[in-house]
Design a protein around this motif. Structure first.
Motif, PDB file in Angstrom:
ATOM      1  N   LYS A  50      21.954  -3.061   9.411  1.00  0.00           N
ATOM      2  CA  LYS A  50      20.651  -2.921  10.772  1.00  0.00           C
ATOM      3  C   LYS A  50      20.120  -1.927  10.354  1.00  0.00           C
ATOM      4  O   LYS A  50      18.757  -1.373  11.655  1.00  0.00           O
ATOM      5  N   VAL A  51      20.957  -0.814  10.055  1.00  0.00           N
ATOM      6  CA  VAL A  51      20.090   0.518   9.659  1.00  0.00           C
ATOM      7  C   VAL A  51      18.923   0.397   8.191  1.00  0.00           C
ATOM      8  O   VAL A  51      18.975   1.275   7.648  1.00  0.00           O
ATOM      9  N   GLY A  52      18.983  -0.845   7.984  1.00  0.00           N
ATOM     10  CA  GLY A  52      18.655  -1.301   6.300  1.00  0.00           C
ATOM     11  C   GLY A  52      18.494  -0.917   5.153  1.00  0.00           C
ATOM     12  O   GLY A  52      18.351  -1.281   3.707  1.00  0.00           O
ATOM     13  N   ASN A 109      22.898   7.110  -1.838  1.00  0.00           N
ATOM     14  CA  ASN A 109      22.012   7.336  -2.555  1.00  0.00           C
ATOM     15  C   ASN A 109      21.106   6.185  -2.832  1.00  0.00           C
ATOM     16  O   ASN A 109      20.176   6.512  -3.818  1.00  0.00           O
ATOM     17  N   ARG A 110      21.111   5.820  -1.492  1.00  0.00           N
ATOM     18  CA  ARG A 110      20.926   4.125  -2.073  1.00  0.00           C
ATOM     19  C   ARG A 110      19.350   5.008  -1.911  1.00  0.00           C
ATOM     20  O   ARG A 110      19.404   4.800   0.270  1.00  0.00           O
ATOM     21  N   ALA A 111      17.815   4.117  -1.483  1.00  0.00           N
ATOM     22  CA  ALA A 111      16.232   4.638  -0.563  1.00  0.00           C
ATOM     23  C   ALA A 111      15.545   3.335  -1.216  1.00  0.00           C
ATOM     24  O   ALA A 111      16.066   2.497  -2.094  1.00  0.00           O
ATOM     25  N   THR A 134       0.974  -1.361  -0.119  1.00  0.00           N
ATOM     26  CA  THR A 134       0.400   0.112   0.297  1.00  0.00           C
ATOM     27  C   THR A 134       0.935   0.991   0.168  1.00  0.00           C
ATOM     28  O   THR A 134       2.671   1.482   0.042  1.00  0.00           O
ATOM     29  N   ASP A 135       0.107   1.637  -0.407  1.00  0.00           N
ATOM     30  CA  ASP A 135       0.962   3.456  -0.676  1.00  0.00           C
ATOM     31  C   ASP A 135       1.717   3.449   0.954  1.00  0.00           C
ATOM     32  O   ASP A 135       2.361   4.747   1.481  1.00  0.00           O
ATOM     33  N   ASP A 191       7.920   2.543   5.307  1.00  0.00           N
ATOM     34  CA  ASP A 191       9.853   2.212   4.735  1.00  0.00           C
ATOM     35  C   ASP A 191      10.377   3.322   4.443  1.00  0.00           C
ATOM     36  O   ASP A 191      11.452   3.597   5.063  1.00  0.00           O
ATOM     37  N   THR A 192       9.979   4.623   3.797  1.00  0.00           N
ATOM     38  CA  THR A 192      10.680   5.297   3.376  1.00  0.00           C
ATOM     39  C   THR A 192      11.404   6.969   4.943  1.00  0.00           C
ATOM     40  O   THR A 192      11.973   6.970   4.699  1.00  0.00           O
TER      41      THR A 192
END
Length: 189
Positions: free
Chosen positions: A175-177, A129-131, A2-3, A9-10
């Motif tokens: 650990k930080v995603g 710059n990774r998301a 879902t949005d 997550d972001t």
């Protein structure tokens, strides 16, 4: 997803990686003041994404910075390949100019497989710059100028970030995603 899940997550990535690791010393203030607008484009082609991007650029330009300082446009349904994403950035910049926002707004870019030229996919610098998802970050030029003026050595941020990410190593990054997909591979926990 879902949005709401995509936005959560972001937002978690911004809180834990961008702010938590101090990758962008300017991010905390706008996040705490709730001046970051998170939104999702469900576009499946460049034409629709350009429409969504135009809508968000206009909305950001029309709002005072005290109400909305920046926008993160999350694009989960297309541009999964980093080279396709990188190619779209030319269209995004052309749209920015077409709308008359050059020098007023700019677009920064984040992608799960982000890779700077002349680097290896696992290079720690790429993680700056990774998301979690392909993301277009819409910023106000005035806000950037003010933040840089307030930060004593803004040019040292990138080098410091690489040192922090190298020191974390792969387990610390996880650990930080990070990493998200890491050059097309599934995320490792």
């Amino acid at each position: 997803m879902t949005d709401e899940q995509l936005i959560n997550d972001t937002r978690r990535w911004v809180d834990e990686a961008v702010i938590g690791l101090n990758l962008c010393p300017f991010a905390k203030a706008v996040q705490v003041k709730q001046l970051v607008h998170y939104t999702v484009s469900r576009a499946r082609d460049a034409q629709q994404l350009s429409k969504d991007l135009a809508r968000e650029l206009i909305a950001l330009a029309d709002m005072p910075p005290q109400q909305r300082d920046t926008t993160l446009l999350i694009v989960p349904d297309m541009l999964q390949d980093f080279l396709d994403f990188n190619d779209f950035l030319d269209q995004a910049d052309a749209l920015l100019e077409q709308l008359g926002f050059s020098g007023i707004l700019q677009i920064a870019d984040f992608h799960p497989d982000y890779q700077f030229a002349d680097t290896q996919p696992e290079d720690p610098g790429n993680y700056t710059n990774r998301a979690p998802y392909p993301t277009l970050h819409l910023l106000r030029e005035d806000s950037i100028d003010a933040a840089v003026a307030a930060f004593p050595d803004a040019s040292a941020i990138f080098e410091r970030n690489i040192e922090v990410l190298e020191a974390l190593g792969s387990q610390g990054l996880a650990k930080v995603g990070f990493p998200f997909r890491g050059n097309g591979h599934e995320e490792k926990a």
